[in-house]
Design an enzyme around this catalytic site. Structure first.
Site, mmCIF file in Angstrom:
data_model
loop_
_atom_site.group_PDB
_atom_site.id
_atom_site.type_symbol
_atom_site.label_atom_id
_atom_site.label_comp_id
_atom_site.label_asym_id
_atom_site.label_seq_id
_atom_site.Cartn_x
_atom_site.Cartn_y
_atom_site.Cartn_z
ATOM 1 N N CYS A 1 0.769 -1.513 -0.508
ATOM 2 C CA CYS A 1 -0.118 -0.184 0.456
ATOM 3 C C CYS A 1 0.993 1.215 -0.041
ATOM 4 O O CYS A 1 1.128 1.452 1.205
ATOM 5 C CB CYS A 1 -1.034 0.391 1.152
ATOM 6 N N CYS B 1 -0.174 3.989 1.730
ATOM 7 C CA CYS B 1 -0.137 3.943 3.304
ATOM 8 C C CYS B 1 1.247 4.236 3.368
ATOM 9 O O CYS B 1 1.196 4.804 5.172
ATOM 10 C CB CYS B 1 -0.946 3.001 3.968
ATOM 11 N N ASP B 2 1.788 3.626 2.609
ATOM 12 C CA ASP B 2 3.823 3.981 3.371
ATOM 13 C C ASP B 2 4.516 4.498 2.540
ATOM 14 O O ASP B 2 5.917 4.817 3.588
ATOM 15 C CB ASP B 2 3.794 2.467 3.846
#
Ligand code: NAP
Length: 309
Positions: free
Chosen positions: A134, A137-138
């Site tokens: 992701c 997200c990261d």
């Protein structure tokens, strides 16, 4: 067994929430078991540019939040947990979540799909320590670093493009010599100055003790292997349906997707399926929403003939 509901919806992605909106407006007072990944796969993405109605695009998590608000406005209840068991052999059906068993006259399965991992020896150990699926997200954690993305579909292009906002260099590693991704996404990635592509290449293993320090790659043509230095690996090779809970309860195909006939009907009368849990062909937010709508309408018709109250 406290509750008997007209409709329990499993999943809170685009399909589940659209089903909830339609069912709630039809006064079925649905309850949505939203799952631990509330909002589904769209919460793992950033810009959504192809969902109709948003000419400037919208962020995936925001889209899911407003769909949820719309469902709440029409009297939908939510349980913010994963369902842990279902029994479709009894009537009413039984669905267990949050240590509580609900009884339901009808069920919509909208549990979507989850990430496929590569299955490399050191992969599971390093997830969250340099391996991710992701980028939205990261990606932030890879500011000023070099990363690789595996895959050749739209997800891989999207992950790579998101990563360019933070990383200094992004290498897409693809097992063939052309992308599967849509032309527009592939061209965006190929034109980007920070993105390079290694064609006909697979990852053999991930290197690193506490966190990722590199990859071992193999040229699929020659078989040559070499170490490749990166700080992170993003896996974007597709998804699998979240149907473990339904094995032995409804008919699944050989890849585990729920088999549907005549709209959204499953092999069990009164149980319907919507979205990526049965659709491996289109897999779009807007098609999942459409299936959610169809499932709610199918439920309404079904309950007209079968409802006990
Ligand atoms: P996908 O289209 O199925 O692509 C998966 C990619 O991973 C393929 O290129 C495949 O290679 C590769 N792959 C699969 N297994 C592999 C393995 N074991 N090792 C190495 N490579 C492997 O999946 P996706 O990219 O997640 O997209 C899924 C759906 O969502 C598509 O319909 C896509 O259009 C849609 N989507 C749309 C957007 C958008 O419009 N913004 C964004 C993301 C996803 P091969 O090509 O060789 O098979």
């Amino acid at each position: 067994m406290a509750d008997t509901r007209k409709l329990v919806i499993l999943g809170s992605g685009s399909a589940g929430l659209t089903a909830a909106i339609y069912a709630a407006r039809a006064q079925l007072q649905p309850i949505v078991i939203s799952g631990s990944q509330r909002g589904g796969q769209l919460t793992l993405t950033t810009d959504v540019e192809n969902f109709p109605g948003f000419p400037e695009g919208i962020q995936g998590p925001e889209l899911m939040e407003i769909m949820r608000k719309q469902a709440e406005r029409f009297d939908t209840d939510f349980i913010e947990e994963d369902a842990t068991a279902v029994d479709f052999r009894t009537r009413p059906f039984e669905v267990t979540a949050a240590q509580k068993t609900l009884r339901a006259e009808s069920v919509i399965i909208a549990t979507g799909a989850g990430t496929n991992w590569l299955g490399l020896p050191n992969e599971q150990r390093l997830i969250g320590h340099g391996i991710s699926s992701c980028a939205p997200c990261d990606a932030f954690f890879f500011r000023g670093k070099e990363v690789a993305v595996v895959g050749g579909g739209d997800s891989a292009m999207e992950e790579a493009l998101v990563l360019t906002k933070f990383a200094t260099k992004v290498t897409i590693i693809h097992r063939r010599d052309r992308f599967r991704a849509s032309k527009i996404m592939a061209e965006r990635a190929l034109r980007h100055g920070k993105i390079e592509v290694l064609w006909n290449t697979v990852v053999v293993d991930v290197l690193g003790n506490g966190s990722v320090s590199g990859l071992r790659l193999r040229d699929v043509g020659t078989g040559r292997e070499w170490p490749f230095r990166v700080d992170g690996l993003f896996v974007a090779i597709g998804h699998h349906p979240n149907t473990e809970l339904f094995r032995g309860q409804v008919e699944l195909d050989d890849q585990g997707y729920v088999v549907v006939r005549e709209g959204t009907r499953t092999s069990v009368e009164g149980v319907f399926a919507a979205g990526d849990v049965h659709d491996h062909r289109y897999r779009q937010a807007v098609t999942a929403a459409a299936f959610g709508c169809m499932a709610a309408m199918d439920v309404e018709r079904y309950l007209e003939g079968h409802s006990t109250h």
